[in-house]
Design a protein around this motif. Structure first.
Motif, PDB file in Angstrom:
ATOM      1  N   GLU A  88     -10.045   0.999   5.379  1.00  0.00           N
ATOM      2  CA  GLU A  88      -9.594   0.453   4.095  1.00  0.00           C
ATOM      3  C   GLU A  88      -8.447  -0.542   4.309  1.00  0.00           C
ATOM      4  O   GLU A  88      -8.387  -1.588   3.657  1.00  0.00           O
ATOM      5  CB  GLU A  88      -9.148   1.588   3.161  1.00  0.00           C
ATOM      6  CG  GLU A  88      -8.677   1.096   1.800  1.00  0.00           C
ATOM      7  CD  GLU A  88      -8.166   2.203   0.895  1.00  0.00           C
ATOM      8  OE1 GLU A  88      -7.848   1.895  -0.262  1.00  0.00           O
ATOM      9  OE2 GLU A  88      -8.063   3.379   1.331  1.00  0.00           O
ATOM     10  N   ARG A 140      -2.041  10.483   1.235  1.00  0.00           N
ATOM     11  CA  ARG A 140      -2.210  10.133   2.647  1.00  0.00           C
ATOM     12  C   ARG A 140      -0.899  10.216   3.412  1.00  0.00           C
ATOM     13  O   ARG A 140      -0.743   9.582   4.450  1.00  0.00           O
ATOM     14  CB  ARG A 140      -2.790   8.724   2.781  1.00  0.00           C
ATOM     15  CG  ARG A 140      -4.207   8.608   2.317  1.00  0.00           C
ATOM     16  CD  ARG A 140      -5.082   9.574   3.117  1.00  0.00           C
ATOM     17  NE  ARG A 140      -6.483   9.306   2.842  1.00  0.00           N
ATOM     18  CZ  ARG A 140      -7.431   9.355   3.747  1.00  0.00           C
ATOM     19  NH1 ARG A 140      -7.151   9.688   4.982  1.00  0.00           N
ATOM     20  NH2 ARG A 140      -8.661   9.107   3.421  1.00  0.00           N
ATOM     21  N   ILE A 172      -3.391   4.627  -2.353  1.00  0.00           N
ATOM     22  CA  ILE A 172      -4.531   5.221  -1.650  1.00  0.00           C
ATOM     23  C   ILE A 172      -4.573   6.752  -1.771  1.00  0.00           C
ATOM     24  O   ILE A 172      -5.254   7.419  -0.997  1.00  0.00           O
ATOM     25  CB  ILE A 172      -4.593   4.785  -0.172  1.00  0.00           C
ATOM     26  CG1 ILE A 172      -3.353   5.237   0.610  1.00  0.00           C
ATOM     27  CG2 ILE A 172      -4.793   3.284  -0.072  1.00  0.00           C
ATOM     28  CD1 ILE A 172      -3.496   5.065   2.117  1.00  0.00           C
ATOM     29  N   SER A 219       1.146   5.746  -0.812  1.00  0.00           N
ATOM     30  CA  SER A 219       0.511   7.056  -0.888  1.00  0.00           C
ATOM     31  C   SER A 219       1.268   7.885  -1.918  1.00  0.00           C
ATOM     32  O   SER A 219       2.493   7.785  -2.014  1.00  0.00           O
ATOM     33  CB  SER A 219       0.570   7.717   0.489  1.00  0.00           C
ATOM     34  OG  SER A 219       0.286   9.093   0.408  1.00  0.00           O
ATOM     35  N   VAL A 263       0.854  -1.181   0.000  1.00  0.00           N
ATOM     36  CA  VAL A 263       0.000   0.000   0.000  1.00  0.00           C
ATOM     37  C   VAL A 263       0.895   1.238   0.000  1.00  0.00           C
ATOM     38  O   VAL A 263       1.824   1.338   0.809  1.00  0.00           O
ATOM     39  CB  VAL A 263      -0.927   0.025   1.240  1.00  0.00           C
ATOM     40  CG1 VAL A 263      -1.839   1.246   1.192  1.00  0.00           C
ATOM     41  CG2 VAL A 263      -1.737  -1.260   1.331  1.00  0.00           C
ATOM     42  N   TRP A 295      -8.273   3.236  10.170  1.00  0.00           N
ATOM     43  CA  TRP A 295      -8.002   2.920   8.775  1.00  0.00           C
ATOM     44  C   TRP A 295      -8.776   1.679   8.292  1.00  0.00           C
ATOM     45  O   TRP A 295      -8.224   0.608   8.101  1.00  0.00           O
ATOM     46  CB  TRP A 295      -6.502   2.775   8.541  1.00  0.00           C
ATOM     47  CG  TRP A 295      -6.112   2.722   7.105  1.00  0.00           C
ATOM     48  CD1 TRP A 295      -6.685   3.391   6.065  1.00  0.00           C
ATOM     49  CD2 TRP A 295      -5.043   1.950   6.533  1.00  0.00           C
ATOM     50  NE1 TRP A 295      -6.040   3.092   4.887  1.00  0.00           N
ATOM     51  CE2 TRP A 295      -5.031   2.208   5.152  1.00  0.00           C
ATOM     52  CE3 TRP A 295      -4.106   1.084   7.068  1.00  0.00           C
ATOM     53  CZ2 TRP A 295      -4.117   1.627   4.291  1.00  0.00           C
ATOM     54  CZ3 TRP A 295      -3.191   0.502   6.213  1.00  0.00           C
ATOM     55  CH2 TRP A 295      -3.193   0.771   4.839  1.00  0.00           C
TER      56      TRP A 295
END
Length: 181
Positions: free
Chosen positions: A166, A152, A149, A124, A122, A164
Motif C-alpha cells: 500500500e 498498524r 491505514i 495509524s 500516512v 508494504w
C-alpha cells in the motif's frame, strides 16, 4: 535530471525488517540519507544534513520519511528554497505530547506551514508515538493528502507490513503528481 527516492528514517534508523530497508534493497533508485547521528537526533543538525543531501541529489528527489524523519522534513521545508519533487511522510510523531525514545532535541514546536511540494501523510490509529488526529492536523497544515491505514502501530518493522505494498502504491501516486510550488 534523474529521479531519486531518498529514504529518510527516524530515530535509530530503520532496521533490516523495516519497509524502508526492504524498499531500498529492492530498488536501486532509492538511497538512504547518510551523515546523521541516529541515536542523538538534533533537529538543526538533521535539517542541515537534509539540505546538503537534497542539493546534491537535485530537484527530482522524492523523500520517503518515517517517524522523526517526517519532523525533519517539516523543519527543513520551513527554511529551505531547495526544490524537491514530493514527500511521503509516514507515522508523524507528536513532539511535546508523546515521549520520543532516546535523545531527540529541537523538533518541538513543529513547523506547520504549507509545503511547496506534493505530499502524503500516512497515519495509524494506534501509533504509540503520535495520534492519527495530530497527523491529520499536520497534513491539513502542510497541504498534504491524508491516509489513515487503521491499526498498524508505528508503521515500522514491528507492524507486520513486510514490503508494504500500500505504501508503494502511495509512492507511485506521488511520482505521478505535478509540483504545487
Amino acid at each position: 535530471m534523474t529521479e531519486t527516492i531518498l529514504i529518510l528514517p527516524g530515530y535509530g534508523n530503520s532496521g533490516p525488517g523495516h519497509w524502508q530497508s526492504l524498499w531500498q534493497n529492492a530498488d536501486p533508485s532509492m538511497v538512504r540519507i547518510e551523515g546523521q547521528d541516529w541515536e542523538n537526533a538534533v533537529c538543526e543538525e538533521w535539517v542541515l544534513n537534509l539540505e546538503a543531501t537534497l542539493r546534491q541529489l537535485g530537484p527530482e528527489t522524492i523523500i520517503v520519511a518515517h517517524s522523526l524523519g517526517c519532523l525533519q522534513v517539516a523543519h527543513w521545508a520551513l527554511g529551505s528554497s531547495t526544490p524537491i519533487r514530493a514527500a511521503l511522510l509516514v507515522a508523524v510523531p507528536e513532539p511535546g505530547v508523546v515521549e520520543v525514545p532516546g535523545m531527540a532535541t529541537g523538533f518541538d514546536p513543529l513547523a506547520l506551514q504549507r509545503f511547496a511540494f506534493p505530499s502524503i501523510v500516512v497515519a495509524s490509529t494506534d501509533d504509540p508515538y503520535g495520534r492519527s488526529s495530530y497527523a491529520k492536523r499536520c497534513a491539513d497544515a502542510w497541504g498534504s493528502q491524508f491516509v489513515d491505514i487503521g491499526n498498524r502501530g508505528h508503521i515500522n518493522g514491528n507492524s507486520g507490513l513486510s514490503s508494504w505494498d500500500e505504501g508503494r502504491q502511495l509512492l507511485e501516486q506521488l511520482k505521478n503528481q505535478k509540483s504545487t510550488g
